[in-house]
Scaffold this motif. Structure first.
Motif, PDB file in Angstrom:
ATOM      1  N   UNK A 196     -25.411   6.759 -81.746  1.00 48.44           N
ATOM      2  CA  UNK A 196     -24.782   7.927 -81.114  1.00 48.44           C
ATOM      3  C   UNK A 196     -23.367   7.601 -80.655  1.00 48.44           C
ATOM      4  N   UNK A 197     -23.197   6.474 -79.978  1.00 44.97           N
ATOM      5  CA  UNK A 197     -21.865   6.103 -79.474  1.00 44.97           C
ATOM      6  C   UNK A 197     -20.897   5.864 -80.634  1.00 44.97           C
ATOM      7  N   UNK A 198     -21.377   5.220 -81.692  1.00 44.04           N
ATOM      8  CA  UNK A 198     -20.513   4.954 -82.850  1.00 44.04           C
ATOM      9  C   UNK A 198     -20.100   6.250 -83.537  1.00 44.04           C
ATOM     10  N   UNK A 199     -21.034   7.162 -83.725  1.00 45.55           N
ATOM     11  CA  UNK A 199     -20.707   8.429 -84.386  1.00 45.55           C
ATOM     12  C   UNK A 199     -19.766   9.283 -83.535  1.00 45.55           C
ATOM     13  N   UNK A 200     -19.970   9.297 -82.235  1.00 42.34           N
ATOM     14  CA  UNK A 200     -19.075  10.060 -81.368  1.00 42.34           C
ATOM     15  C   UNK A 200     -17.678   9.457 -81.338  1.00 42.34           C
ATOM     16  N   UNK A 201     -17.609   8.121 -81.380  1.00 45.45           N
ATOM     17  CA  UNK A 201     -16.297   7.474 -81.416  1.00 45.45           C
ATOM     18  C   UNK A 201     -15.568   7.803 -82.718  1.00 45.45           C
ATOM     19  N   UNK A 202     -16.277   7.799 -83.832  1.00 48.21           N
ATOM     20  CA  UNK A 202     -15.660   8.168 -85.107  1.00 48.21           C
ATOM     21  C   UNK A 202     -15.210   9.626 -85.096  1.00 48.21           C
ATOM     22  N   UNK A 203     -16.040  10.507 -84.536  1.00 47.52           N
ATOM     23  CA  UNK A 203     -15.676  11.919 -84.486  1.00 47.52           C
ATOM     24  C   UNK A 203     -14.433  12.145 -83.630  1.00 47.52           C
ATOM     25  N   UNK A 204     -14.331  11.447 -82.504  1.00 46.10           N
ATOM     26  CA  UNK A 204     -13.154  11.610 -81.652  1.00 46.10           C
ATOM     27  C   UNK A 204     -11.895  11.067 -82.330  1.00 46.10           C
ATOM     28  N   UNK A 205     -12.010   9.960 -83.088  1.00 45.10           N
ATOM     29  CA  UNK A 205     -10.857   9.421 -83.813  1.00 45.10           C
ATOM     30  C   UNK A 205     -10.387  10.387 -84.897  1.00 45.10           C
TER      31      UNK A 205
ATOM     32  N   UNK B 112     -31.184  13.312 -79.995  1.00 42.32           N
ATOM     33  CA  UNK B 112     -29.722  13.202 -79.930  1.00 42.32           C
ATOM     34  C   UNK B 112     -29.171  12.494 -81.170  1.00 42.32           C
ATOM     35  N   UNK B 113     -29.890  11.482 -81.643  1.00 45.34           N
ATOM     36  CA  UNK B 113     -29.440  10.756 -82.826  1.00 45.34           C
ATOM     37  C   UNK B 113     -29.448  11.656 -84.056  1.00 45.34           C
ATOM     38  N   UNK B 114     -30.475  12.453 -84.227  1.00 46.95           N
ATOM     39  CA  UNK B 114     -30.517  13.389 -85.353  1.00 46.95           C
ATOM     40  C   UNK B 114     -29.450  14.464 -85.222  1.00 46.95           C
ATOM     41  N   UNK B 115     -29.068  14.798 -83.997  1.00 49.61           N
ATOM     42  CA  UNK B 115     -28.026  15.807 -83.799  1.00 49.61           C
ATOM     43  C   UNK B 115     -26.665  15.303 -84.256  1.00 49.61           C
TER      44      UNK B 115
END
Length: 373
Positions: free
Chosen positions: A192-201, A99-102
């Motif tokens: 993963x949580x940090x990257x998803x939060x950035x993507x949603x912002x 998931x992290x590599x994804x």
């Protein structure tokens, strides 16, 4: 202490039944249309199978203790419990890495992993688990307990030999199942949580209108939420048991208070193998939809269809007759519809029949009548 042992036995057996049922349902759902083509489906399937094996073997061990008897499979059960538990933990670790590599590079992710590679990796992890615990065959033996006035043994159990360095091995096993896995899971989950939060912002800033905003509930997004929640549940449930087991081996403090803590931490560790279904159910909306669809398709529909077939007839028969004794039409209809020629009284010749469904007659409001000529 007798009451606590009964509580532990009942809790573990209930968790085993619930966990096996939930893991089987999860195994069916992830191999259906929505999740089947993803690489994570192979990891989740392997995780469900490993957790089911741990629950079943541990329940077998508990049931054998309820009725003391002499058995020859105690060490085999102990060996495979550790094998499948290690396999379950390693699958959780590789799920987090995948998931992290994804989230780092989603465009090249299909080149890095595939369904075949995921299945081969699960098989490789299982073989490695078998090899790691293979020393049990040399350092474990079955010991027998004899009664006060009995010459024959009353029960048996599996134990390590006296010359085995159990503290060293417990430290190695804790490192393989917890201390090396948990930091990887925590770091991967934070990323993963940090990257998803950035993507949603970024997505909200690019598409402020909710009607034109991109859908964040994609297949990979929902899979990531499921697997991150599962790894967090593993960290929460495995930490107390691992820490307390190391403490008992170092301090040699086996008092009543420590025994009570050991029972509750063991139940919590057992809950980890039974919690996948609950975690996936509460963390993924698509998983809930697939579960409802599964129940509707395989249970409700079959029950309704069987009840409907028993309560009503499926077809009615409309018979066509002719008052003229003409052999040619009768022979043609008999060869086509495989009907035997019947000659009722009053020289009425049977020409053929027509089978149709009752539902078609009910839609017009009146039955179809027989035709005569």
């Amino acid at each position: 202490m007798f009451i606590l042992e009964r509580i532990r036995t009942i809790a573990i057996l209930c968790l085993s039944v619930f966990g096996c049922t939930g893991n089987v349902l999860t195994l069916i759902i992830v191999n259906q249309r929505f999740f089947r083509r993803t690489t994570s489906a192979a990891f989740i399937s392997g995780l469900c199978i490993a957790d089911c094996c741990v629950l079943c073997l541990h329940s077998l061990q508990i049931v054998a203790k309820l009725r003391p008897q002499v058995t020859s499979y105690d060490c085999i059960v102990f060996y495979f419990i550790d094998v499948f538990r290690l396999l379950s933990v390693w699958i959780v670790c590789f799920i987090n890495v995948e998931r992290c590599s994804l989230v780092f590079n989603p465009c090249r992710m299909p080149r890095l992993t595939s369904q075949i590679k995921s299945r081969l990796l699960v098989i490789l992890l299982f073989c490695m688990s078998l090899i790691i615990f293979s020393h049990y065959t040399y350092h474990m033996q079955i010991e027998y307990v004899r009664g006060a006035n009995q010459t024959e043994p009353s029960r048996s159990f599996c134990a390590f030999k006296k010359d085995f360095h159990r503290l060293t091995w417990e430290s190695i096993r804790s490192a393989l199942t917890y201390w090396l896995i948990v930091p990887v899971c925590i770091v991967c989950n934070i990323i993963i949580i940090r990257r998803l939060h950035q993507a949603s912002r970024i997505e909200r800033s690019l598409s402020p209108d909710t009607r034109t905003r991109l859908d964040l509930s994609s297949k990979q997004r929902q899979l990531t939420a499921m697997l991150v929640a599962s790894s967090l549940c593993f960290v929460v449930t495995a930490t107390p048991s691992t820490v307390h087991a190391i403490y008992l081996l170092i301090s040699k403090n086996f008092g009543n208070h420590q025994y009570v803590i050991h029972i509750f931490t063991n139940i919590l560790l057992h809950f980890h193998h039974a919690s996948n279904f609950l975690v996936f159910l509460f963390s993924c909306a698509r998983f809930r939809i697939e579960l409802i669809e599964l129940f509707r398709r395989y249970f409700c529909y079959k029950i309704y269809s069987n009840w409907y077939k028993r309560s009503t007839q499926n077809t009615e028969q409309v018979v066509f007759y002719s008052t003229k004794n003409q052999r040619t039409p009768v022979k043609l209809l008999s060869q086509k519809s495989n009907l035997q020629r019947r000659t009722p009284p009053n020289n009425i010749v049977l020409l053929g029949t027509n089978n149709y469904n009752i539902r078609s007659t009910r839609s017009y409001g009146h039955p179809v009548q027989a035709h005569y000529r």
